[in-house]
Design a protein around this motif. Sequence first.
Motif, PDB file in Angstrom:
ATOM      1  N   GLU A   1      -0.822  34.201  27.132  1.00 43.18           N
ATOM      2  CA  GLU A   1      -0.670  32.747  27.027  1.00 43.18           C
ATOM      3  C   GLU A   1       0.094  32.376  25.761  1.00 43.18           C
ATOM      4  O   GLU A   1       0.943  31.479  25.775  1.00 43.18           O
ATOM      5  N   ALA A   2      -0.179  33.065  24.657  1.00 38.97           N
ATOM      6  CA  ALA A   2       0.546  32.812  23.405  1.00 38.97           C
ATOM      7  C   ALA A   2       2.036  33.077  23.603  1.00 38.97           C
ATOM      8  O   ALA A   2       2.878  32.298  23.143  1.00 38.97           O
ATOM      9  N   LYS A   3       2.362  34.145  24.291  1.00 39.81           N
ATOM     10  CA  LYS A   3       3.760  34.491  24.555  1.00 39.81           C
ATOM     11  C   LYS A   3       4.432  33.425  25.413  1.00 39.81           C
ATOM     12  O   LYS A   3       5.554  32.986  25.123  1.00 39.81           O
ATOM     13  N   VAL A   4       3.757  32.984  26.452  1.00 35.68           N
ATOM     14  CA  VAL A   4       4.300  31.957  27.346  1.00 35.68           C
ATOM     15  C   VAL A   4       4.541  30.658  26.577  1.00 35.68           C
ATOM     16  O   VAL A   4       5.600  30.025  26.719  1.00 35.68           O
TER      17      VAL A   4
ATOM     18  N   LEU B   1      -9.285  16.810  25.877  1.00 34.95           N
ATOM     19  CA  LEU B   1      -8.216  17.475  25.136  1.00 34.95           C
ATOM     20  C   LEU B   1      -6.895  17.271  25.875  1.00 34.95           C
ATOM     21  O   LEU B   1      -6.868  17.223  27.102  1.00 34.95           O
ATOM     22  N   SER B   2      -5.806  17.181  25.117  1.00 37.60           N
ATOM     23  CA  SER B   2      -4.494  17.010  25.744  1.00 37.60           C
ATOM     24  C   SER B   2      -3.996  18.307  26.386  1.00 37.60           C
ATOM     25  O   SER B   2      -3.074  18.285  27.187  1.00 37.60           O
TER      26      SER B   2
ATOM     27  N   ILE C   1      -2.568  31.542  17.456  1.00 37.91           N
ATOM     28  CA  ILE C   1      -2.058  32.904  17.277  1.00 37.91           C
ATOM     29  C   ILE C   1      -0.569  32.852  16.950  1.00 37.91           C
ATOM     30  O   ILE C   1      -0.098  33.522  16.025  1.00 37.91           O
ATOM     31  N   ASN C   2       0.160  32.023  17.694  1.00 34.42           N
ATOM     32  CA  ASN C   2       1.598  31.891  17.425  1.00 34.42           C
ATOM     33  C   ASN C   2       1.848  31.405  16.002  1.00 34.42           C
ATOM     34  O   ASN C   2       2.749  31.908  15.318  1.00 34.42           O
TER      35      ASN C   2
ATOM     36  N   GLU D   1      -7.913  26.995  25.616  1.00 27.75           N
ATOM     37  CA  GLU D   1      -7.255  28.305  25.570  1.00 27.75           C
ATOM     38  C   GLU D   1      -5.848  28.179  24.984  1.00 27.75           C
ATOM     39  O   GLU D   1      -5.396  29.040  24.231  1.00 27.75           O
ATOM     40  N   GLY D   2      -5.161  27.101  25.330  1.00 35.84           N
ATOM     41  CA  GLY D   2      -3.819  26.863  24.804  1.00 35.84           C
ATOM     42  C   GLY D   2      -3.827  26.639  23.305  1.00 35.84           C
ATOM     43  O   GLY D   2      -2.916  27.073  22.594  1.00 35.84           O
ATOM     44  N   ARG D   3      -4.858  25.968  22.814  1.00 36.56           N
ATOM     45  CA  ARG D   3      -4.972  25.746  21.363  1.00 36.56           C
ATOM     46  C   ARG D   3      -5.165  27.069  20.621  1.00 36.56           C
ATOM     47  O   ARG D   3      -4.554  27.303  19.587  1.00 36.56           O
TER      48      ARG D   3
END
Length: 102
Positions: free
Chosen positions: A16-19, A76-77, A88-89, A81-83
């Motif tokens: 997900e971080a990569k995406v 959440l907007s 990480i990014n 998991e995206g946060r």
Amino acid sequence: MNKKNYHKLRLDLLYEAKVIMESKQKEYTNDNKDILYNFKTTAEMLKLKPIQVWAVFLHKHIQSIMTHTHNKKIDLSEPIEGRFADAINYLILGLAIIKDDE
């Protein structure tokens, strides 16, 4: 959580971080070849160092995660998991700023 579930969670989060990085990179860099372009131009405009700009951006993500941990019912907007993935990014980008400055 068992080891197998943790391993899957970890792999999913790194993916997900990569995406996220790949999808946001052109916008944040203004399609510049320098991955750190956004930090550098914002720093120049505000008369700060790129690492200081990075710290503010990272704090925004951490603050959102902390808000969720204190109130899981808050809207959440983006998914939590995206946060975490974007945090990480930002950690990787922070190290890149430090290495770029050496």
